[in-house]
Design an enzyme around this catalytic site. Structure first.
Site, PDB file in Angstrom:
ATOM      1  N   ASP A  12       0.864  -1.193   0.000  1.00  0.00           N
ATOM      2  CA  ASP A  12       0.000   0.000   0.000  1.00  0.00           C
ATOM      3  C   ASP A  12       0.896   1.238   0.000  1.00  0.00           C
ATOM      4  O   ASP A  12       1.703   1.429   0.905  1.00  0.00           O
ATOM      5  CB  ASP A  12      -0.893  -0.025   1.247  1.00  0.00           C
ATOM      6  CG  ASP A  12      -1.945   1.082   1.245  1.00  0.00           C
ATOM      7  OD1 ASP A  12      -3.075   0.811   1.668  1.00  0.00           O
ATOM      8  OD2 ASP A  12      -1.639   2.222   0.825  1.00  0.00           O
ATOM      9  N   ASP A 112      -3.480   2.622  -5.489  1.00  0.00           N
ATOM     10  CA  ASP A 112      -2.270   2.617  -4.659  1.00  0.00           C
ATOM     11  C   ASP A 112      -2.051   1.322  -3.898  1.00  0.00           C
ATOM     12  O   ASP A 112      -1.303   1.304  -2.943  1.00  0.00           O
ATOM     13  CB  ASP A 112      -2.260   3.838  -3.729  1.00  0.00           C
ATOM     14  CG  ASP A 112      -2.831   3.560  -2.355  1.00  0.00           C
ATOM     15  OD1 ASP A 112      -3.786   2.782  -2.274  1.00  0.00           O
ATOM     16  OD2 ASP A 112      -2.303   4.114  -1.373  1.00  0.00           O
ATOM     17  N   GLU A 113      -2.712   0.227  -4.315  1.00  0.00           N
ATOM     18  CA  GLU A 113      -2.420  -1.022  -3.614  1.00  0.00           C
ATOM     19  C   GLU A 113      -2.475  -2.242  -4.524  1.00  0.00           C
ATOM     20  O   GLU A 113      -3.194  -2.262  -5.522  1.00  0.00           O
ATOM     21  CB  GLU A 113      -3.327  -1.215  -2.396  1.00  0.00           C
ATOM     22  CG  GLU A 113      -4.787  -1.298  -2.682  1.00  0.00           C
ATOM     23  CD  GLU A 113      -5.600  -1.427  -1.385  1.00  0.00           C
ATOM     24  OE1 GLU A 113      -5.241  -2.234  -0.526  1.00  0.00           O
ATOM     25  OE2 GLU A 113      -6.602  -0.710  -1.271  1.00  0.00           O
TER      26      GLU A 113
END
Ligand code: TTP
Ligand code: MG
Length: 370
Positions: A12, A112-113
């Site tokens: 993350d 974002d992960e």
């Protein structure tokens, strides 16, 4: 036979939108930075998308109203910026392609992960997995300049929760023999799928922590929440999750190109052609029952040089009008900049997802308990 022991990571990216802003303007690093989604109604209406860790010290975090963020940061020399998805998407794409090199399978789970299955390349060794993370961190830092936090665990459920423990730039390892002890004291809403209403219901049943839930009679859970959900809660609380890490299907796009009846820089004339193309694109796209997130245009000048531009939408869309609006906006901007006549033009949509369908599946899966 029990499924093979896996090593799964959740990566993350730290304070992602704000970190991207610091990346292109390093002078922001020692100031509170707030990235906001401005609704446009008044100058400060809208909500905070994210903030850097300095701003978080003032109680500014995702979701709070921008006016409140401003109040909390009064006199703190804070910087407020509007979201720039296209730029964050570019940074994200670069990072994901680096992470992919360090994984057996990579499943992107958001801008974002990503989940990484590294079982094979680490030969099931957690020590190897930790070394791999150090290499990944160094590569992403060197090639992009961004930090991230990682959870390493035997499955996605535990990796996700673990990734939140050490932030920013941290690593948390939870081996299978540690899963129970790790999950036990956490509040039940740490588990994916346990929403506000479920928390209230469970609390009435005397269940507050994951360990309360793990010990609770499964038959009774099934009676209260139904079979699917009851069994899911029982398994999740016991750290059991066999969901595989799966590579998403290749990203695709649907587009059309065509020659204008005459060379032109007239937006209305160009849009007539583009609208025909959008009709065709939409006819091909609609049966997929998906949503798109990006609209792009191609402009070919009279000297045959080609230029493309694209726009990532704030939210996925499913309708035709949004394609028209975004394409018009892109062409208007392009024509204003270049002031050249165009010969051929094209439009495309991309970044498809099953968001709506998945949302529905999730809603039916989790029932009305959320
Ligand atoms: P998160 O990973 O939840 O948050 P973050 O990366 O900003 O911070 P952390 O260091 O705690 O991971 O979300 C990723 C991005 O998604 C975030 O940078 C901005 C966006 N976002 C929103 O726009 N609105 C929201 O409410 C949240 C939670 C995130
Ligand atoms: Mg993040």
């Amino acid at each position: 036979m029990p499924p093979q022991e896996r090593i799964v990571m959740l990566v993350d990216l730290d304070y992602f939108f704000a970190q991207c802003e610091e990346l292109r303007n390093p002078s922001l690093k020692d100031k509170p930075v707030v990235v906001g989604m401005y609704s446009g109604r008044t100058e400060t209406s809208g909500a905070v998308s994210t903030s850097n860790y300095l701003a978080r010290k003032y109680g500014v975090k995702s979701g709070i109203p921008l006016f409140l963020a401003q109040k909390r940061l009064e006199g703190a020399d804070a910087v407020f910026l509007p979201v720039d998805y296209d730029y964050y998407q570019q940074v994200s794409d670069k990072i994901m392609s680096i992470l992919r090199e360090y994984s057996d399978i990579l499943e992107q789970a958001g801008i974002d992960e990503a989940y990484l299955d590294v079982t094979k390349r680490t030969r099931g060794s957690y020590e190897e997995a930790e070394l791999l993370v150090l290499q990944m961190k160094a590569a992403v830092k060197r090639e992009v300049g961004v930090t991230f936090s990682v959870g390493i665990a035997p499955n996605k459920l535990v990796a996700k929760i673990a990734s939140d423990i050490n932030k920013p730039d941290g690593v948390t390892v939870i081996r299978s023999e540690q899963v129970k002890e790790f999950l036990s004291p956490l509040p039940v809403d740490s588990l994916i799928g346990v929403g506000k209403k479920t928390v209230v219901k469970l609390s009435e049943m005397g269940v507050k922590t994951v360990s309360d839930l793990a010990r609770y009679d499964i038959q009774r859970l099934v009676e209260v929440f139904g079979k699917t959900l009851g069994v899911y809660f029982h398994n999740a609380a016991n750290g059991v999750d066999n969901d595989p890490v799966q590579e998403a299907a290749e990203p695709e796009s649907i587009g059309r190109m065509g020659t204008l009846k005459e060379n032109s820089c007239d937006i209305d004339f160009i849009m007539q052609k583009i609208d025909q193309q959008i009709d065709e694109i939409y006819a091909e796209f609609q049966p997929k029952k998906q949503s798109y997130r990006q609209v792009g245009i191609v402009a070919i000048m009279t000297n045959l040089s080609a230029k493309s531009r694209s726009k990532t939408l704030e939210k996925s869309a499913t309708d035709k009008e949004t394609i028209h609006k975004a394409a018009r906006e892109l062409f208007e901007k392009y024509l204003a900049e270049t002031k050249q006549e165009l010969r051929r033009v094209g439009v495309r949509i991309a970044h498809f997802s099953n968001e709506e369908r998945e949302q529905k599946q999730l809603t039916s899966f989790f029932g009305t308990t959320q």
